[in-house]
Design a protein around this motif. Structure first.
Motif, PDB file in Angstrom:
ATOM      1  N   TRP A 112       0.820  -1.204   0.000  1.00  0.00           N
ATOM      2  CA  TRP A 112       0.000   0.000   0.000  1.00  0.00           C
ATOM      3  C   TRP A 112       0.858   1.260   0.000  1.00  0.00           C
ATOM      4  N   GLY A 113       0.272   2.324  -0.546  1.00  0.00           N
ATOM      5  CA  GLY A 113       0.922   3.629  -0.506  1.00  0.00           C
ATOM      6  C   GLY A 113      -0.049   4.709  -0.072  1.00  0.00           C
ATOM      7  N   PHE A 114       0.497   5.789   0.470  1.00  0.00           N
ATOM      8  CA  PHE A 114      -0.284   6.946   0.884  1.00  0.00           C
ATOM      9  C   PHE A 114       0.343   8.210   0.320  1.00  0.00           C
ATOM     10  N   GLY A 115      -0.478   9.211   0.057  1.00  0.00           N
ATOM     11  CA  GLY A 115       0.066  10.491  -0.362  1.00  0.00           C
ATOM     12  C   GLY A 115      -1.038  11.416  -0.883  1.00  0.00           C
ATOM     13  N   PRO A 116      -0.779  12.696  -1.029  1.00  0.00           N
ATOM     14  CA  PRO A 116       0.430  13.350  -0.522  1.00  0.00           C
ATOM     15  C   PRO A 116       0.366  13.486   0.992  1.00  0.00           C
ATOM     16  N   ASN A 117       1.497  13.253   1.651  1.00  0.00           N
ATOM     17  CA  ASN A 117       1.511  13.266   3.112  1.00  0.00           C
ATOM     18  C   ASN A 117       2.561  14.227   3.674  1.00  0.00           C
ATOM     19  N   TYR A 118       3.116  15.054   2.809  1.00  0.00           N
ATOM     20  CA  TYR A 118       3.955  16.184   3.232  1.00  0.00           C
ATOM     21  C   TYR A 118       3.424  17.413   2.509  1.00  0.00           C
ATOM     22  N   HIS A 119       3.349  18.545   3.191  1.00  0.00           N
ATOM     23  CA  HIS A 119       2.828  19.750   2.550  1.00  0.00           C
ATOM     24  C   HIS A 119       3.645  20.124   1.322  1.00  0.00           C
ATOM     25  N   ARG A 120       4.990  19.973   1.410  1.00  0.00           N
ATOM     26  CA  ARG A 120       5.826  20.371   0.287  1.00  0.00           C
ATOM     27  C   ARG A 120       5.517  19.557  -0.956  1.00  0.00           C
ATOM     28  N   HIS A 121       5.375  18.246  -0.792  1.00  0.00           N
ATOM     29  CA  HIS A 121       5.101  17.415  -1.959  1.00  0.00           C
ATOM     30  C   HIS A 121       3.736  17.740  -2.544  1.00  0.00           C
ATOM     31  N   ALA A 122       2.768  18.032  -1.695  1.00  0.00           N
ATOM     32  CA  ALA A 122       1.454  18.447  -2.197  1.00  0.00           C
ATOM     33  C   ALA A 122       1.577  19.717  -3.036  1.00  0.00           C
ATOM     34  N   GLN A 123       2.403  20.659  -2.574  1.00  0.00           N
ATOM     35  CA  GLN A 123       2.619  21.888  -3.334  1.00  0.00           C
ATOM     36  C   GLN A 123       3.268  21.601  -4.676  1.00  0.00           C
ATOM     37  N   ASP A 124       4.212  20.643  -4.697  1.00  0.00           N
ATOM     38  CA  ASP A 124       4.853  20.266  -5.959  1.00  0.00           C
ATOM     39  C   ASP A 124       3.826  19.762  -6.973  1.00  0.00           C
ATOM     40  N   LEU A 125       2.799  19.079  -6.471  1.00  0.00           N
ATOM     41  CA  LEU A 125       1.765  18.527  -7.349  1.00  0.00           C
ATOM     42  C   LEU A 125       0.649  19.518  -7.635  1.00  0.00           C
ATOM     43  N   GLY A 126       0.753  20.710  -7.040  1.00  0.00           N
ATOM     44  CA  GLY A 126      -0.270  21.723  -7.249  1.00  0.00           C
ATOM     45  C   GLY A 126      -1.575  21.411  -6.559  1.00  0.00           C
TER      46      GLY A 126
END
Length: 269
Positions: A69-83
């Motif tokens: 299993w995977g989860f995401g986005p689970n860091y604010h920075r990575h969420a910002q990278d994905l817009g």
């Protein structure tokens, strides 16, 4: 098993003391043999021959997890990278076929269907006890240990439509784990463990677990609300940042106190 920089096989330990420990990681977890094996290794250390870690080629800890299993986005920075922004009620979740799984030094195959593949370093959890509907406070009691994960994404497909997450992450070779499994008691302060994504010599991201939107114990509880967690399940926890990878790139995931995972990207032939 690794002790003082040397690798010892369980088969050699069994032969030295006439024991019958499981010789695969998943069997050791299922049989709850970690403590007994640790004591056995201490008893035979110096009496059997080990090999230097540098001289050993590692595979995934095991190739047949019950669920991956995977989860995401689970860091604010990575969420910002994905817009985007992390969902308020919990991160997105996806499962993978076991066939997707590769290990240290195996090649990540870049599919022709994508022009932008990214690699993401993560700390992954390994479930040690079957459970359902547990609380975050109960989660530490069901975690066997941790390993290092590289999670790949066909990011252009994901950006086209977030509903394509299963396809964007579902290509073969798009999940790597290993080389080591560290038992939970070996991590004194999980929140301070740092995770770094590196592509060639560039550090893409480097953040501690404390920067997660939802901590690993919360994720285990959250996931247990959806389904029974089985012994040996591997759960990714999200990445602090993803790096674009192209043909020939060396990708590294570093998890402090757990280990470094290395894979090279190759274009599909």
């Amino acid at each position: 098993m690794v002790f003082e920089g040397q690798v010892y096989t369980v088969a050699a330990i069994n032969e030295a003391i006439g024991a019958d420990f499981a010789t695969d990681v998943l069997g050791i977890i299922r049989n709850d043999e970690t403590a007994g094996l640790s004591q056995a290794l201490a008893d035979v250390h110096g009496k059997i021959e080990g090999r230097s870690v540098a001289d050993v080629s590692f595979a995934p800890p095991y190739r047949n997890p019950p669920k991956l299993w995977g989860f995401g986005p689970n860091y604010h920075r990575h969420a910002q990278d994905l817009g985007t922004v992390p969902p308020p009620n919990g991160p997105g979740a996806w499962s993978r076929a076991v066939r997707n799984l590769i290990g240290p030094e195996d090649e990540i195959i870049l599919p022709p269907q994508s022009n932008r593949v990214t690699a993401e370093a993560e700390i992954a959890l390994i479930i040690g006890k079957e459970c359902r509907n547990i609380t975050p406070e109960e989660a530490p009691s069901v975690i066997f240990g941790y390993t290092t994960m590289l999670d790949m994404t066909a990011e252009d497909l994901l950006r086209e439509n977030l509903r394509y997450a299963a396809r964007a992450k579902g290509f073969e070779t798009f999940c790597s784990v290993g080389p080591f499994v560290v038992t939970a008691d070996e991590i004194d302060d999980l929140q301070s463990v740092r995770i770094a994504t590196k592509v060639n010599d560039e550090v893409i991201a480097d953040s501690p677990v404390s920067m997660m939107v939802r901590d690993p114990y919360w994720l285990v509880s959250y996931h247990s609300q959806m389904t029974v967690l089985e012994v040996g399940d591997i759960i990714g926890t999200g990445t602090p940042g993803a790096g674009v990878i192209t043909d020939g790139d060396l990708v590294r995931a570093e998890v402090q106190g757990v280990g470094e995972l290395r894979n090279r990207a190759r274009a599909a032939r």
